[in-house]
Design an enzyme around this catalytic site. Structure first.
Site, PDB file in Angstrom:
ATOM      1  N   SER A  64      14.317  -7.080 -51.077  1.00 16.09           N
ATOM      2  CA  SER A  64      14.251  -8.101 -50.030  1.00 16.09           C
ATOM      3  C   SER A  64      14.560  -7.508 -48.664  1.00 16.09           C
ATOM      4  O   SER A  64      15.514  -6.745 -48.509  1.00 16.09           O
ATOM      5  CB  SER A  64      15.246  -9.225 -50.323  1.00 16.09           C
ATOM      6  OG  SER A  64      14.830 -10.001 -51.407  1.00 16.09           O
ATOM      7  N   ASP A  77      14.380 -17.258 -42.805  1.00 12.46           N
ATOM      8  CA  ASP A  77      14.987 -16.159 -43.556  1.00 12.46           C
ATOM      9  C   ASP A  77      14.838 -14.817 -42.837  1.00 12.46           C
ATOM     10  O   ASP A  77      14.552 -13.787 -43.448  1.00 12.46           O
ATOM     11  CB  ASP A  77      14.407 -16.082 -44.966  1.00 12.46           C
ATOM     12  CG  ASP A  77      15.289 -15.276 -45.923  1.00 12.46           C
ATOM     13  OD1 ASP A  77      16.477 -15.092 -45.604  1.00 12.46           O
ATOM     14  OD2 ASP A  77      14.787 -14.836 -46.973  1.00 12.46           O
ATOM     15  N   HIS A 120      19.012 -13.824 -45.933  1.00 12.77           N
ATOM     16  CA  HIS A 120      19.758 -13.962 -47.191  1.00 12.77           C
ATOM     17  C   HIS A 120      20.352 -12.627 -47.656  1.00 12.77           C
ATOM     18  O   HIS A 120      21.283 -12.611 -48.451  1.00 12.77           O
ATOM     19  CB  HIS A 120      18.876 -14.580 -48.285  1.00 12.77           C
ATOM     20  CG  HIS A 120      17.971 -13.609 -48.985  1.00 12.77           C
ATOM     21  ND1 HIS A 120      16.672 -13.392 -48.598  1.00 12.77           N
ATOM     22  CD2 HIS A 120      18.191 -12.787 -50.043  1.00 12.77           C
ATOM     23  CE1 HIS A 120      16.130 -12.480 -49.389  1.00 12.77           C
ATOM     24  NE2 HIS A 120      17.025 -12.096 -50.274  1.00 12.77           N
TER      25      HIS A 120
END
Length: 341
Positions: free
Chosen positions: A194, A110, A81
């Site tokens: 992230s 992911d 992402h």
């Protein structure tokens, strides 16, 4: 009920805690983490942290994220992402910025690997064993939440749970994914963290901070979620070997050129909100407001189903497209998929 704790009870509690402290080490040790300052341990990983910057032309948007250097030649592990939809990628390691390209990804887990172009001799992150983690163990999440020109964030916390499941939604396409098997840790990570490493007290990467943490209100004592590094590296190695599968896509995604949302329950397919001008869907004859019902005979039940169907194809592939136009007529055409950003 408003009474003070008797002094003797406080003393007994302290003594009991001391006794437990002495007794507990007799049990078999289940963690390989070394004692010490977790921030100091994490400092050993910092040179191998990549600060990722993305640009998306369609939304005129800029994004930041984090990555973990897997080899000196510039292959970097991150969340999918973080790089999804980006027209341009760059990453900074040890103060030097490199243009980057997508090697491949596993959307459902992911995970993505990017290649830093022109890189060589980069510091490589020491990888630990996420199966050896235990609840209560201290960890530090390193990230790029403050931006690539600022110092790395160092969020200190502890492991709180294993095997967690969270929902992650892509607001651009309307597709959603369930991420399973995650490690939960108590640390106030934020969106730009992230893809970054979660580091144990031995200075080893044991997890990769993932998207789901941003759906929670962050603050002191906030919680983050990480993909266990054993799982992440397994997927990354498949991507690095350039071996596609039902879940792993090599190279850029295949683009149909439609913005969609899941149609009402009485309508089969996905509602096209916008057809990308000059894209494959427009060339095939699709228009805003049409309902896309199948690609190569694969029926589409949701925006998520369309995303995963397209992941099975590669740019340059010609696919049969079936849709219902705004007059209610079923139509068919062919589209040559383009390389997506």
């Amino acid at each position: 009920m408003g009474m003070h704790c008797p002094r003797w009870l406080s003393v007994v509690s302290v003594l009991l805690a001391a006794i437990l402290t002495l007794v507990m080490p007799i049990a078999p040790a289940t963690s390989t983490a070394a004692p010490g300052d977790p921030v100091a341990a994490a400092a050993a990983v910092e040179p191998a942290v990549a600060r990722i910057d993305t640009e998306i032309d369609y939304q005129n948007a800029f994004g930041t994220g984090t990555g973990i250097v897997l080899d000196g030649g510039g292959q970097v592990l991150t969340n999918y992402h973080v790089v999804q939809g980006a027209d341009r990628l760059s990453a900074t390691v040890a103060g030097r910025s490199y243009p980057a390209e997508l090697v491949g990804y596993d959307r459902g887990r992911d995970i993505a690997v990017i290649q830093l172009l022109g890189a060589g001799g980069l510091p490589v992150a020491p990888i630990g064993d996420s199966a050896a983690l235990v609840a209560g163990e201290p960890v530090v999440a390193l990230g790029n939440a403050q931006g690539s020109a600022a110092p790395l964030t160092r969020e200190v916390g502890s492991i709180t749970a294993f095997g967690r499941t969270v929902q992650a939604e892509d607001t651009l396409t309307g597709s959603s994914d369930e991420l399973n098997g995650l490690i939960e840790f108590a640390a106030p990570v934020r969106a730009g963290d992230s893809g970054g490493p979660v580091v144990n007290s031995a200075g080893q990467v044991v997890g990769i901070t993932t998207a789901a943490s941003v759906s929670f209100r962050m603050g002191p004592g906030g919680k983050g979620f990480a993909i266990p590094i054993n799982d992440a590296v397994g997927i990354a190695n498949q991507i690095r070997s350039r071996v596609p599968s039902d879940s792993v896509h090599i190279g850029p995604p295949a683009l149909l050129g439609v913005g969609v949302r899941t149609a009402p329950t009485d309508v089969p397919g996905v509602l096209i909100q916008e057809v990308l001008r000059g894209g494959p869907a427009e060339a095939a004859g699709l228009m805003d407001g049409d309902v896309l019902i199948a690609i190569n005979g694969n029926r589409l039940s949701s925006a998520t189903a369309l995303t995963y169907t397209l992941d099975r194809f590669y740019p340059g592939t010609v696919v049969d497209v079936t849709w219902i136009d705004r007059a209610g007529q079923e139509r068919a055409g062919r589209a040559t998929l383009a390389p997506g950003p």
